[in-house]
Design an enzyme around this catalytic site. Structure first.
Site, PDB file in Angstrom:
ATOM      1  N   VAL A  78     -52.420  -3.384 104.989  1.00 16.75           N
ATOM      2  CA  VAL A  78     -51.786  -2.244 104.036  1.00 16.75           C
ATOM      3  C   VAL A  78     -51.507  -3.086 102.743  1.00 16.75           C
ATOM      4  O   VAL A  78     -51.133  -4.199 102.713  1.00 16.75           O
ATOM      5  CB  VAL A  78     -50.369  -2.036 104.694  1.00 16.75           C
ATOM      6  CG1 VAL A  78     -49.685  -0.946 103.717  1.00 16.75           C
ATOM      7  CG2 VAL A  78     -50.769  -1.142 106.117  1.00 16.75           C
ATOM      8  N   ALA A 123     -48.903  -7.287 100.387  1.00 18.33           N
ATOM      9  CA  ALA A 123     -49.954  -6.669 101.322  1.00 18.33           C
ATOM     10  C   ALA A 123     -49.580  -7.351 102.630  1.00 18.33           C
ATOM     11  O   ALA A 123     -48.698  -8.499 102.793  1.00 18.33           O
ATOM     12  CB  ALA A 123     -51.387  -6.911 100.998  1.00 18.33           C
ATOM     13  N   LYS A 124     -50.077  -6.611 103.725  1.00 16.42           N
ATOM     14  CA  LYS A 124     -50.068  -7.373 104.857  1.00 16.42           C
ATOM     15  C   LYS A 124     -51.226  -6.890 105.933  1.00 16.42           C
ATOM     16  O   LYS A 124     -51.627  -5.570 105.637  1.00 16.42           O
ATOM     17  CB  LYS A 124     -48.863  -6.946 105.717  1.00 16.42           C
ATOM     18  CG  LYS A 124     -48.254  -8.013 106.775  1.00 16.42           C
ATOM     19  CD  LYS A 124     -47.495  -9.200 105.939  1.00 16.42           C
ATOM     20  CE  LYS A 124     -46.935 -10.240 106.937  1.00 16.42           C
ATOM     21  NZ  LYS A 124     -46.162 -11.182 106.177  1.00 16.42           N
ATOM     22  N   GLY A 125     -51.725  -7.695 106.970  1.00 22.01           N
ATOM     23  CA  GLY A 125     -52.817  -7.261 107.803  1.00 22.01           C
ATOM     24  C   GLY A 125     -52.192  -7.699 109.031  1.00 22.01           C
ATOM     25  O   GLY A 125     -51.225  -8.470 109.180  1.00 22.01           O
ATOM     26  N   ASP A 164     -49.857 -15.781 109.323  1.00 23.87           N
ATOM     27  CA  ASP A 164     -48.567 -15.136 109.721  1.00 23.87           C
ATOM     28  C   ASP A 164     -48.469 -15.207 111.296  1.00 23.87           C
ATOM     29  O   ASP A 164     -49.258 -16.135 111.637  1.00 23.87           O
ATOM     30  CB  ASP A 164     -48.590 -13.494 109.302  1.00 23.87           C
ATOM     31  CG  ASP A 164     -47.218 -13.141 109.123  1.00 23.87           C
ATOM     32  OD1 ASP A 164     -46.402 -13.149 108.377  1.00 23.87           O
ATOM     33  OD2 ASP A 164     -46.740 -12.407 110.242  1.00 23.87           O
TER      34      ASP A 164
END
Ligand code: GLU
Length: 435
Positions: A78, A123-125, A164
């Site tokens: 995202v 953003a992050k995945g 992360d």
């Protein structure tokens, strides 16, 4: 800053009513965002712009597992926002990760980068898988296939992943290699948190924990408490928790409890942290069987009588049910979202200073920014330079938000959201809307 005092009388701030019943990370993020937006009198259009992610990508990741079967995982990325610059944020491998969580984490990255004045969007995945149950070969295949599905999203000037929960330097190295193979040239700046030998930055691995400790020391200083006289409880003994523990221990603080998935360990005389770290290294990454402390639960750890509590494990650990039992004077959020929005006013009423995640754990993305700068310059800094600049940026951000908090009589979290939202919305007004 335009400042709407009436917001304090709105029911969702004073009385956590049904509106705050939702404790999902996304709702928690939105509650804080809504509050700051009202405080700033943000117009509806700007509110909608900042509340909507720029891009949400979901992909299937098929691999051939070690036993020869095809296995399919779900992966997400995202991009919440790219107003301040290319979007930035980690990649999480966890069995329960979902798009709602990734959306919240992506928005938090936007606010986090803005708070520490790093020129990135957020953003992050995530990949829904259990890295503990997968072989290195399977992890490599998942990472490479995920990266190849995200080739249009990722890029050194577009979107830059980082480690992360459940991912590490090796995973970043595979992302870098896969992306580089497709671009027919080595692109180190497409990902941060890489091994130093591959263009990683000195000090990146320790950066999040180091930043947590920098702002904790700044908060103790404001309260007139000497670090050497503090007792500290830390939830989570991964990268962030263990480094925070080590650096607080080096400051002379007494670390009275630590924990991981195996449970929590309490010793009122203080735990020897270098020994605990050595134990975990020898014991395949877990505190299971650790004897320098009585076994308690992770929930009990949060309610210990201590000066500083560092929740550095995962989201939603302190909510409206246990917030009233917290006895710490300072909570430094090492994890993203460890306190739900429903707990905010309870902690505030109890006089607890909460250093919010978007400030407290921003050391990681700050050194990611340094790594990206070094990769692009092809010139690498000493660890001393990285740490000095990191400390300065964290201390400056803390001081700035602390001043806002005092000036407007709001919490540090509200000050952080207000500052971040104001910065992003002012930048967007200058850029304008294309189309
Ligand atoms: N995953 C980390 C965070 O939540 C680091 C992100 C980055 O360095 O891009 O802040």
């Amino acid at each position: 800053m335009p400042y709407n005092k009436d917001v304090f009388n709105t029911p969702y701030y004073k009385e956590p009513g049904p509106k705050l019943d939702k404790d999902s990370p996304f709702e928690s993020m939105m509650e804080r965002f809504r509050f700051a937006a009202e405080l700033l009198e943000l117009d509806e259009g700007m509110f909608n712009y900042l509340a909507s992610p720029v891009k949400q990508v979901t992909v299937s990741i098929p691999i051939v597992s070690d036993d020869g079967q095809i296995k399919v995982y779900e992966g997400y990325r995202v991009v919440h926002d790219n107003v301040l610059g290319p979007s930035k944020g980690g990649l999480r491998f966890a069995p329960d990760v979902n798009i709602d969580e990734v959306k919240a984490l992506a928005a938090w990255m936007t606010w986090k980068c803005a708070v520490v004045n790093v020129p990135f969007g957020g953003a992050k995945g995530g990949v829904r898988c259990n890295p503990r149950e997968m072989s290195q070969r399977e992890l490599e295949h998942v990472t490479r296939r995920y990266t190849s599905e995200m080739l249009d999203v990722f890029g050194p000037d577009q979107d830059i992943p980082a480690p992360d929960m459940g991912t590490n330097e090796q995973v970043m190295a595979w992302i870098m290699d896969t992306y580089s193979m497709h671009s027919r040239q080595t692109e180190t700046a497409v990902v941060t948190g890489k091994p130093i030998i591959l263009g990683g930055s000195r000090g990146r691995k320790e950066a999040t924990g180091r930043g947590v400790v920098t702002v904790t020391l700044a908060a103790l200083n404001k309260m007139g408490i000497m670090p050497g006289k503090t007792s500290v409880a830390i939830q989570g003994f991964g990268n962030v928790g263990s480094i925070s523990a080590k650096l607080m221990y080096e400051q002379g603080a007494k670390i009275i409890a630590i924990s991981d998935v195996s449970g929590a360990y309490y010793n009122k005389k203080g735990i020897n942290i270098p020994e605990a770290i050595a134990y975990v290294e020898k014991n395949s990454g877990t505190l299971e069987g650790f004897t320098d402390g009585d076994k308690i639960t992770n929930a009990e750890l949060l309610e210990l009588d201590c000066d500083v509590l560092i929740p550095a494990a995962k989201e939603d650990q302190i909510d409206r049910k246990n917030a009233a039992n917290i006895k710490a004077k300072i909570i430094a959020e090492g994890a993203n979202g460890p306190v739900t929005a429903s707990a905010d006013s309870i902690l505030d009423d109890a006089g607890i200073l909460v250093i919010p995640d978007i400030l407290a754990n921003a050391g990681g993305v700050t050194v990611s920014y340094f790594e990206w700068v070094q990769d692009r310059q092809g010139y690498f800094w000493t660890e001393e330079r990285v740490n000095r600049r990191l400390n300065r940026m964290m201390r400056d951000a803390f001081q700035l938000l602390y001043d806002e908090k005092e000036k407007y009589n709001i919490t540090l979290r509200q000050a952080a959201y207000v500052y971040a939202i104001q910065k992003v919305s002012n930048t967007l007004r200058l850029r304008g809307i294309y189309g």
